[in-house]
Design an enzyme around this catalytic site. Structure first.
Site, PDB file in Angstrom:
ATOM      1  CG  HIS A   1      -0.454   0.111   2.528  1.00  0.00           C
ATOM      2  ND1 HIS A   1       0.377  -0.824   3.091  1.00  0.00           N
ATOM      3  CD2 HIS A   1      -0.632   1.062   3.483  1.00  0.00           C
ATOM      4  CE1 HIS A   1       0.690  -0.451   4.325  1.00  0.00           C
ATOM      5  NE2 HIS A   1       0.097   0.703   4.574  1.00  0.00           N
TER       6      HIS A   1
ATOM      7  CG  HIS B   1      -4.161   0.480   6.885  1.00  0.00           C
ATOM      8  ND1 HIS B   1      -4.065   1.138   8.076  1.00  0.00           N
ATOM      9  CD2 HIS B   1      -2.980   0.718   6.229  1.00  0.00           C
ATOM     10  CE1 HIS B   1      -2.882   1.749   8.150  1.00  0.00           C
ATOM     11  NE2 HIS B   1      -2.213   1.513   7.040  1.00  0.00           N
TER      12      HIS B   1
ATOM     13  CG  ASP C   1       0.226  -1.274   7.838  1.00  0.00           C
ATOM     14  OD1 ASP C   1       1.060  -2.127   8.210  1.00  0.00           O
ATOM     15  OD2 ASP C   1       0.513  -0.074   7.689  1.00  0.00           O
TER      16      ASP C   1
HETATM   17 FE    FE Z   1       2.383   0.879   8.187  1.00  0.00          FE
HETATM   18 ZN    ZN Z   2      -0.047   1.744   6.523  1.00  0.00          ZN
END
Ligand code: FE
Ligand code: ZN
Length: 255
Positions: free
Chosen positions: A56, A114, A133
């Site tokens: 990400h 997230h 995450d």
């Molecule tokens: Fe992180």
């Molecule tokens: Zn993150």
């Protein structure tokens, strides 16, 4: 033969991972928090990178990339949905896509919540999933962009992988996650045992990541929204698991 996995502590509490195929020499890096420790690990092991997999767009997962590519001109793979805010990608992937590292298939799972566009990489032959995450050791990422139903769907997708799957997540937050977990699941003996194991590991300076999916399913409150004891503890007997998950996430945000 399963890929060899190396866990690399970065920054103050991040993890990057190397997945190495001894047979053909290919090595994939998962996330690039900072270049120094990752370059040092590659050098110490005599490995050179063939691929970089990004999960990400957050800075603590990508900022080391440029410095790593200077020494290791690897193929960079990341989510098509995030291509506009990730470093330049050589290959854009989406949920359900499969590609290969060292002759082993890698499955792309969209695990938004997230962030929207967060992906996980699952390697079934090596029984390892890189979750960053999304699903974390005894926790899950904060909902910065996605919704609770989105994260619950993502976690449910990960929970459906085989129990023996090794969960390589992005941060060493486990000890503080444990302090929260026990407030919603106080009578879970597997959780209490894991807390003791975590305290011992941290006292000895050892990482608590990776874990296994079986352990997460037994102890991670964010995977246990269907558990009757947790539902009862929250006064949410027989509630929709998505609502129970949302309540647990909201309590963690206030914890
Ligand atoms: Fe992180
Ligand atoms: Zn993150």
């Amino acid at each position: 033969m399963p890929l060899e996995i190396a866990t690399i502590p970065c920054l103050s509490d991040n993890y990057a991972f190397l997945a190495h195929d001894a047979a053909n020499g290919q090595t994939a890096l998962v996330d690039a928090p900072e270049s120094g420790p990752i370059l040092a690990e590659l050098e110490a092991r005599g490995w050179s990178l063939s691929h970089v997999l990004l999960t990400h767009h957050h800075w603590d997962h990508v900022d080391g990339l440029a410095g790593i590519l200077e020494k290791h001109p690897a193929k960079v793979i990341g989510a098509a949905a995030d291509a506009h805010r990730l470093p330049p990608l050589d290959q854009q992937v989406s949920d359900g896509d499969t590609f290969e590292i060292g002759g082993e298939p890698v499955q792309v799972l969209d695990v938004s919540g997230h962030t929207v566009g967060h992906v996980a990489y699952y390697m079934p032959q090596s029984s390892v999933v890189f979750t960053a995450d999304s699903l974390m050791a005894l926790g899950c990422g904060r909902l910065f962009e996605g919704t609770a139903p989105q994260m619950w769907a993502s976690l449910s997708k990960l929970a459906a992988l085989p129990d023996e799957t090794i969960v390589c997540s992005g941060h060493e937050y486990t000890q503080s996650n444990a302090k929260f977990a026990v407030t919603v699941d106080p009578n879970n003996t597997a959780l209490l045992q894991r807390m003791a194991d975590i305290d011992r590991a941290r006292a000895e300076g050892r990482p608590t990541v990776p874990s296994t999916l079986a352990l997460e399913k037994a102890t991670n409150p964010f995977l246990r929204a269907t558990d009757p004891a947790i539902q009862a503890h929250l006064g949410m007997e027989n509630a929709d698991p998505t609502e129970v998950f949302a309540e647990i996430r909201a309590r963690k945000d206030r914890f």
